[in-house]
Motif scaffolding. Structure first.
Motif, PDB file in Angstrom:
ATOM      1  N   PRO A  25       0.794  -1.230   0.000  1.00 22.98           N
ATOM      2  CA  PRO A  25       0.000   0.000   0.000  1.00 22.98           C
ATOM      3  C   PRO A  25       0.832   1.289   0.000  1.00 22.98           C
ATOM      4  O   PRO A  25       0.343   2.344  -0.367  1.00 22.98           O
ATOM      5  CB  PRO A  25      -0.818  -0.089   1.285  1.00 22.98           C
ATOM      6  N   GLN A  26       2.094   1.198   0.386  1.00 26.98           N
ATOM      7  CA  GLN A  26       2.931   2.383   0.472  1.00 26.98           C
ATOM      8  C   GLN A  26       3.612   2.719  -0.859  1.00 26.98           C
ATOM      9  O   GLN A  26       4.254   3.750  -0.973  1.00 26.98           O
ATOM     10  CB  GLN A  26       3.984   2.179   1.548  1.00 26.98           C
ATOM     11  N   LEU A  27       3.474   1.869  -1.856  1.00 27.47           N
ATOM     12  CA  LEU A  27       4.140   2.067  -3.134  1.00 27.47           C
ATOM     13  C   LEU A  27       3.194   2.719  -4.143  1.00 27.47           C
ATOM     14  O   LEU A  27       1.984   2.661  -4.008  1.00 27.47           O
ATOM     15  CB  LEU A  27       4.630   0.723  -3.676  1.00 27.47           C
ATOM     16  N   ASN A  28       3.778   3.296  -5.195  1.00 27.44           N
ATOM     17  CA  ASN A  28       2.932   3.921  -6.210  1.00 27.44           C
ATOM     18  C   ASN A  28       2.310   2.860  -7.116  1.00 27.44           C
ATOM     19  O   ASN A  28       2.676   1.688  -7.090  1.00 27.44           O
ATOM     20  CB  ASN A  28       3.703   4.970  -7.007  1.00 27.44           C
ATOM     21  N   ALA A  29       1.370   3.255  -7.956  1.00 28.55           N
ATOM     22  CA  ALA A  29       0.595   2.318  -8.783  1.00 28.55           C
ATOM     23  C   ALA A  29       1.482   1.548  -9.760  1.00 28.55           C
ATOM     24  O   ALA A  29       1.278   0.350  -9.977  1.00 28.55           O
ATOM     25  CB  ALA A  29      -0.496   3.068  -9.527  1.00 28.55           C
ATOM     26  N   SER A  30       2.447   2.199 -10.352  1.00 26.14           N
ATOM     27  CA  SER A  30       3.327   1.541 -11.319  1.00 26.14           C
ATOM     28  C   SER A  30       4.130   0.425 -10.668  1.00 26.14           C
ATOM     29  O   SER A  30       4.252  -0.681 -11.213  1.00 26.14           O
ATOM     30  CB  SER A  30       4.274   2.582 -11.933  1.00 26.14           C
ATOM     31  N   THR A  31       4.663   0.700  -9.500  1.00 26.01           N
ATOM     32  CA  THR A  31       5.452  -0.301  -8.790  1.00 26.01           C
ATOM     33  C   THR A  31       4.565  -1.459  -8.352  1.00 26.01           C
ATOM     34  O   THR A  31       4.951  -2.621  -8.462  1.00 26.01           O
ATOM     35  CB  THR A  31       6.142   0.326  -7.568  1.00 26.01           C
ATOM     36  N   ARG A  32       3.354  -1.156  -7.867  1.00 25.17           N
ATOM     37  CA  ARG A  32       2.432  -2.219  -7.462  1.00 25.17           C
ATOM     38  C   ARG A  32       2.103  -3.128  -8.638  1.00 25.17           C
ATOM     39  O   ARG A  32       2.077  -4.352  -8.507  1.00 25.17           O
ATOM     40  CB  ARG A  32       1.143  -1.619  -6.899  1.00 25.17           C
ATOM     41  N   LYS A  33       1.874  -2.526  -9.806  1.00 23.12           N
ATOM     42  CA  LYS A  33       1.541  -3.307 -11.001  1.00 23.12           C
ATOM     43  C   LYS A  33       2.701  -4.235 -11.373  1.00 23.12           C
ATOM     44  O   LYS A  33       2.495  -5.420 -11.658  1.00 23.12           O
ATOM     45  CB  LYS A  33       1.225  -2.373 -12.167  1.00 23.12           C
ATOM     46  N   ARG A  34       3.913  -3.717 -11.338  1.00 25.17           N
ATOM     47  CA  ARG A  34       5.091  -4.512 -11.672  1.00 25.17           C
ATOM     48  C   ARG A  34       5.287  -5.657 -10.670  1.00 25.17           C
ATOM     49  O   ARG A  34       5.595  -6.792 -11.051  1.00 25.17           O
ATOM     50  CB  ARG A  34       6.327  -3.622 -11.725  1.00 25.17           C
ATOM     51  N   ILE A  35       5.068  -5.384  -9.392  1.00 21.79           N
ATOM     52  CA  ILE A  35       5.192  -6.414  -8.366  1.00 21.79           C
ATOM     53  C   ILE A  35       4.136  -7.494  -8.569  1.00 21.79           C
ATOM     54  O   ILE A  35       4.429  -8.693  -8.469  1.00 21.79           O
ATOM     55  CB  ILE A  35       5.090  -5.807  -6.951  1.00 21.79           C
ATOM     56  N   MET A  36       2.921  -7.095  -8.875  1.00 19.57           N
ATOM     57  CA  MET A  36       1.849  -8.071  -9.090  1.00 19.57           C
ATOM     58  C   MET A  36       2.142  -8.952 -10.297  1.00 19.57           C
ATOM     59  O   MET A  36       1.928 -10.169 -10.260  1.00 19.57           O
ATOM     60  CB  MET A  36       0.499  -7.366  -9.250  1.00 19.57           C
ATOM     61  N   GLN A  37       2.637  -8.372 -11.378  1.00 19.96           N
ATOM     62  CA  GLN A  37       2.967  -9.155 -12.571  1.00 19.96           C
ATOM     63  C   GLN A  37       4.077 -10.159 -12.266  1.00 19.96           C
ATOM     64  O   GLN A  37       3.999 -11.325 -12.655  1.00 19.96           O
ATOM     65  CB  GLN A  37       3.391  -8.234 -13.715  1.00 19.96           C
ATOM     66  N   THR A  38       5.098  -9.694 -11.570  1.00 16.08           N
ATOM     67  CA  THR A  38       6.214 -10.569 -11.227  1.00 16.08           C
ATOM     68  C   THR A  38       5.761 -11.681 -10.292  1.00 16.08           C
ATOM     69  O   THR A  38       6.153 -12.839 -10.462  1.00 16.08           O
ATOM     70  CB  THR A  38       7.352  -9.764 -10.568  1.00 16.08           C
TER      71      THR A  38
END
Length: 57
Positions: A25-38
Motif C-alpha cells: 500500500p505504500q508504493l505507487n501504482a506503477s510499482t504495485r503493477k510490476r510487483i503483481m505481474q512478477t
C-alpha cells in the motif's frame, strides 16, 4: 527430504506474501503493477515446479 523442502518453500512464500501486503500500500501504482505481474509469474513457475516434482515420484 522433498516434503521438508516443499514445506519450507511454502512457508517462505507465505511470509513473502504477508510482507508484500504490508509494504504494497505504500508504493505507487506503477510499482504495485510490476510487483503483481512478477508475483504472478513466480506463482506460475512454482506451480510448474511442484507439478514436475510430483511427476518424478
Amino acid at each position: 527430504m522433498g516434503n521438508k523442502y516443499f514445506r519450507g518453500f511454502l512457508m517462505g512464500a507465505m511470509i513473502g506474501v504477508a510482507a508484500g501486503m504490508v509494504i504494497l500500500p505504500q508504493l505507487n501504482a506503477s510499482t504495485r503493477k510490476r510487483i503483481m505481474q512478477t508475483s504472478r509469474k513466480m506463482v506460475n513457475k512454482a506451480g510448474d515446479t511442484v507439478g514436475d516434482m510430483m511427476d518424478m515420484e
